[in-house]
Enzyme design. Sequence first.
Site, PDB file in Angstrom:
ATOM      1  N   ASP A  74      -4.239  -3.150  -8.293  1.00 13.12           N
ATOM      2  CA  ASP A  74      -3.547  -3.631  -7.098  1.00 13.12           C
ATOM      3  C   ASP A  74      -4.535  -4.032  -6.003  1.00 13.12           C
ATOM      4  OD1 ASP A  74      -1.218  -3.204  -8.401  1.00 13.12           O
ATOM      5  OD2 ASP A  74      -0.543  -1.507  -7.179  1.00 13.12           O
ATOM      6  N   LEU A 194       3.402   5.634   0.816  1.00 14.23           N
ATOM      7  CA  LEU A 194       4.008   6.592  -0.121  1.00 14.23           C
ATOM      8  C   LEU A 194       3.195   7.878  -0.198  1.00 14.23           C
ATOM      9  CD1 LEU A 194       6.216   7.158  -2.246  1.00 14.23           C
ATOM     10  CD2 LEU A 194       4.709   6.110  -3.949  1.00 14.23           C
TER      11      LEU A 194
END
Length: 294
Positions: A74, A194
Amino acid sequence: MKIGIYGQFYHENSETYIQTLLNVLQQADAEVWIEANFLNIINEHQDITKNFSAFQTFTTLDASYDLFFSIGGDGTILKAVTYVKDLGIPIVGINTGRLGFLATIQKEEISESISQILNGDYSISERTLLTMKVDSEKNELEDLNFALNEVAVNRKNTTSMIKVETKVNGKYLTSYWSDGLIVSTPTGSTGYSLSCGGPVIDPNTNSIVITPIAPHNLNARPLVIPDSSTISLTVSGREQSFLASMDSRIETFENNTTLVIKKASFTINMVQLTDDSFIKTLRKKLLWGEDKRN
């Protein structure tokens, strides 16, 4: 079909998957351009058997590209976005890293997945970005003033908390005493936010989440607001400066600098295979629905 390829070569054995990708694209007679630094790494690597020096290279992109392949994790996609900018070129994320919420094409399935994509068997997941305005003469982030995941402020050179005075649409919300604050897109909700207790948000949701980092007050909880909102952050603390980041790009600002954050005027297009979805990615990456009792 004109295709750009970008990678950073951080991951073990990724040369195998790079070779597979290039072979598939050559067999499809695609016009392949490789980011210049990445091609140098490829040609210097002993485990890649074919010499790819004949490929054309780029340092910047233009609107003539049909697809842009990111090979890595990512983090590599976040850097790939800085090449695509507002050109609208669809990004294909091939995951040779670990978790991979953005890079969803698995390295073991490159040949099949790329063939599907070249045949047009995919959809586009449109992702919103954030932009930031700073009331400071010094702002090296201005040249790439957008973030796919998040804008964050953090303490610098201190173990003491910082105070982040936060306003939404010009109205005072609260002052977070914490290690910092994250303003995240739905895409970024599965990243830094998160890990700090923020919610998972579907990328199609028109929202922004504000997540405090290790807040002093336990009643300071993540807050989801509409992505039409404008967020203003003014940071102060015992040190003279603090850190602000846009994805992986970091800048130092003096105390009492105000950052104004809002949705960017353009979006990023992520390629999604027809049989994939965000829900499927969550199940796979977070191991939801798996029985671990046996």
